[in-house]
Design an enzyme around this catalytic site. Structure first.
Site, PDB file in Angstrom:
ATOM      1  N   GLU A 197      -2.054  -1.622  -2.780  1.00 53.73           N
ATOM      2  CA  GLU A 197      -2.054  -1.180  -1.387  1.00 53.73           C
ATOM      3  C   GLU A 197      -0.786  -1.749  -0.758  1.00 53.73           C
ATOM      4  O   GLU A 197      -0.639  -2.970  -0.646  1.00 53.73           O
ATOM      5  CB  GLU A 197      -3.327  -1.695  -0.697  1.00 53.73           C
ATOM      6  CG  GLU A 197      -3.652  -1.010   0.594  1.00 53.73           C
ATOM      7  CD  GLU A 197      -3.781   0.512   0.461  1.00 53.73           C
ATOM      8  OE1 GLU A 197      -4.408   0.972  -0.506  1.00 53.73           O
ATOM      9  OE2 GLU A 197      -3.249   1.222   1.329  1.00 53.73           O
ATOM     10  N   CYS A 208       4.122   3.486  -7.308  1.00 59.96           N
ATOM     11  CA  CYS A 208       3.166   3.845  -6.254  1.00 59.96           C
ATOM     12  C   CYS A 208       3.326   2.932  -5.033  1.00 59.96           C
ATOM     13  O   CYS A 208       4.329   3.039  -4.341  1.00 59.96           O
ATOM     14  CB  CYS A 208       1.750   3.842  -6.820  1.00 59.96           C
ATOM     15  SG  CYS A 208       0.643   4.903  -5.881  1.00 59.96           S
ATOM     16  N   ARG A 246       3.907   7.871   2.661  1.00 56.03           N
ATOM     17  CA  ARG A 246       2.708   7.226   2.090  1.00 56.03           C
ATOM     18  C   ARG A 246       1.550   8.197   2.071  1.00 56.03           C
ATOM     19  O   ARG A 246       1.427   9.042   2.940  1.00 56.03           O
ATOM     20  CB  ARG A 246       2.308   6.064   3.005  1.00 56.03           C
ATOM     21  CG  ARG A 246       2.449   4.723   2.404  1.00 56.03           C
ATOM     22  CD  ARG A 246       1.845   3.699   3.339  1.00 56.03           C
ATOM     23  NE  ARG A 246       0.604   3.200   2.796  1.00 56.03           N
ATOM     24  CZ  ARG A 246      -0.424   2.811   3.522  1.00 56.03           C
ATOM     25  NH1 ARG A 246      -0.394   2.884   4.823  1.00 56.03           N
ATOM     26  NH2 ARG A 246      -1.486   2.338   2.914  1.00 56.03           N
ATOM     27  N   ILE A 248      -2.614   8.291  -7.876  1.00 54.73           N
ATOM     28  CA  ILE A 248      -3.764   7.713  -7.180  1.00 54.73           C
ATOM     29  C   ILE A 248      -3.371   7.440  -5.733  1.00 54.73           C
ATOM     30  O   ILE A 248      -2.608   6.520  -5.437  1.00 54.73           O
ATOM     31  CB  ILE A 248      -4.231   6.402  -7.865  1.00 54.73           C
ATOM     32  CG1 ILE A 248      -4.549   6.660  -9.343  1.00 54.73           C
ATOM     33  CG2 ILE A 248      -5.446   5.832  -7.133  1.00 54.73           C
ATOM     34  CD1 ILE A 248      -4.801   5.399 -10.149  1.00 54.73           C
ATOM     35  N   ARG A 249      -3.854   8.276  -4.860  1.00 57.26           N
ATOM     36  CA  ARG A 249      -3.494   8.174  -3.433  1.00 57.26           C
ATOM     37  C   ARG A 249      -1.985   7.884  -3.310  1.00 57.26           C
ATOM     38  O   ARG A 249      -1.552   6.915  -2.679  1.00 57.26           O
ATOM     39  CB  ARG A 249      -4.313   7.074  -2.763  1.00 57.26           C
ATOM     40  CG  ARG A 249      -4.603   7.420  -1.332  1.00 57.26           C
ATOM     41  CD  ARG A 249      -5.452   6.411  -0.634  1.00 57.26           C
ATOM     42  NE  ARG A 249      -5.570   6.792   0.764  1.00 57.26           N
ATOM     43  CZ  ARG A 249      -5.700   5.944   1.750  1.00 57.26           C
ATOM     44  NH1 ARG A 249      -5.765   4.659   1.522  1.00 57.26           N
ATOM     45  NH2 ARG A 249      -5.787   6.387   2.982  1.00 57.26           N
ATOM     46  N   HIS A 282       1.549   6.357 -12.164  1.00 58.94           N
ATOM     47  CA  HIS A 282       1.219   5.091 -12.843  1.00 58.94           C
ATOM     48  C   HIS A 282       1.355   5.180 -14.364  1.00 58.94           C
ATOM     49  O   HIS A 282       0.343   5.304 -15.061  1.00 58.94           O
ATOM     50  CB  HIS A 282      -0.233   4.715 -12.533  1.00 58.94           C
ATOM     51  CG  HIS A 282      -0.482   4.326 -11.112  1.00 58.94           C
ATOM     52  ND1 HIS A 282      -0.388   3.029 -10.663  1.00 58.94           N
ATOM     53  CD2 HIS A 282      -0.834   5.070 -10.040  1.00 58.94           C
ATOM     54  CE1 HIS A 282      -0.661   2.987  -9.371  1.00 58.94           C
ATOM     55  NE2 HIS A 282      -0.943   4.210  -8.969  1.00 58.94           N
ATOM     56  N   GLU A 286       1.623   2.869 -16.355  1.00 62.59           N
ATOM     57  CA  GLU A 286       0.890   1.732 -16.947  1.00 62.59           C
ATOM     58  C   GLU A 286      -0.579   2.065 -17.196  1.00 62.59           C
ATOM     59  O   GLU A 286      -1.286   1.308 -17.853  1.00 62.59           O
ATOM     60  CB  GLU A 286       1.032   0.480 -16.057  1.00 62.59           C
ATOM     61  CG  GLU A 286       0.235   0.482 -14.765  1.00 62.59           C
ATOM     62  CD  GLU A 286       0.838   1.341 -13.658  1.00 62.59           C
ATOM     63  OE1 GLU A 286       1.833   2.057 -13.914  1.00 62.59           O
ATOM     64  OE2 GLU A 286       0.294   1.307 -12.531  1.00 62.59           O
TER      65      GLU A 286
HETATM   66  N1  GLN Z   1      -1.933   4.521  -1.095  1.00 63.39           N
HETATM   67  C1  GLN Z   1      -1.387   3.259  -1.512  1.00 63.39           C
HETATM   68  C2  GLN Z   1      -0.388   2.729  -0.497  1.00 63.39           C
HETATM   69  O1  GLN Z   1       0.286   3.469   0.119  1.00 63.39           O
HETATM   70  C3  GLN Z   1      -0.730   3.335  -2.871  1.00 63.39           C
HETATM   71  C4  GLN Z   1      -1.750   3.637  -3.935  1.00 63.39           C
HETATM   72  C5  GLN Z   1      -1.397   3.114  -5.279  1.00 63.39           C
HETATM   73  O2  GLN Z   1      -0.547   2.242  -5.446  1.00 63.39           O
HETATM   74  N2  GLN Z   1      -2.077   3.601  -6.279  1.00 63.39           N
HETATM   75  O3  GLN Z   1      -0.242   1.561  -0.380  1.00 63.39           O
END
Ligand code: GLN
Length: 198
Positions: free
Chosen positions: A47, A78, A105, A134-135, A171, A173
């Site tokens: 995050e 990310c 973001r 992922i988001r 990602h 990883e």
């Molecule tokens: N949505 C997250 C952010 O903006 C990032 C998500 C992630 O690292 N998988 O901080």
């Protein structure tokens, strides 16, 4: 090679596991003193707001920024990519501002809008790369000196490099494909920032 992975929050363990299998000495970084004599640094997913806060608290922002400008290979995945960006939209928090990219973001929406997609990344060869989003954020604009490594069919930029710095929305990883990590390990001082490019 000694590769540090910022280990304050997020999926640092997966990066360390993958890098270890590539025969490098990969270890968690939580303190500024652990930034000494690195050959590379990864800022993982997680995050970005929390990571930014924790990196500030642990006094990592300034030394990491300085090392990146000195030519240390730094890769943000990310949330890590959000932190590397000079400009971030859709966020109230700051960033390290190292790469000359504008990042949005949560560009695909909420957690339920996470997805996987096969990506074309010419720098990694002909085989599609498994993209795990992922988001995820995307790069909306890049300035001179930034090389686009991957775009989605709609044009959204999801991986880019500026000299020694690398950013990916997705990602690697979390996959069994080592190519992106190998690519990161191939970056070195030859690609360093030149003054004025940021
Ligand atoms: N949505 C997250 C952010 O903006 C990032 C998500 C992630 O690292 N998988 O901080």
């Amino acid at each position: 090679m000694r590769i540090g992975v910022i280990a304050l929050q997020g999926d640092f363990a997966e990066h360390i596991a993958m890098l270890s299998r590539l025969d490098v000495d990969a270890f968690p970084v939580r303190l500024p003193s652990q930034l000494d004599e690195l050959d590379g640094l990864v800022i993982p997913g997680g995050e970005s707001t929390t990571l930014n806060r924790l990196m500030t608290e642990y006094a990592l922002i300034e030394p990491v920024t300085e090392l990146a400008y000195q030519g240390l290979p730094v890769w943000g995945t990310c949330a890590g990519m959000v932190l590397l960006a000079k400009t971030v939209t859709n966020s109230a928090d700051g960033s390290l501002g190292i790469m000359n990219i504008e990042v949005e973001r949560n560009a695909f929406g909420r957690q339920v809008d996470s997805f996987e997609s096969e990506l074309s990344i010419p720098a990694l060869g002909d085989h599609p790369f498994p993209g795990v989003f992922i988001r995820a954020p995307v790069i909306r604009a890049v300035a001179a000196g930034v090389e686009i490594l991957c775009q989605l069919p709609d044009g959204a930029i999801v991986a880019a490099r500026q000299g020694n710095c690398l950013a990916s929305s997705f990602h690697p990883e979390l996959t069994g494909d080592f190519r992106f990590h190998s690519y990161f390990l191939s970056l070195d001082g030859r690609h360093a920032f030149t003054k004025g490019s940021h």
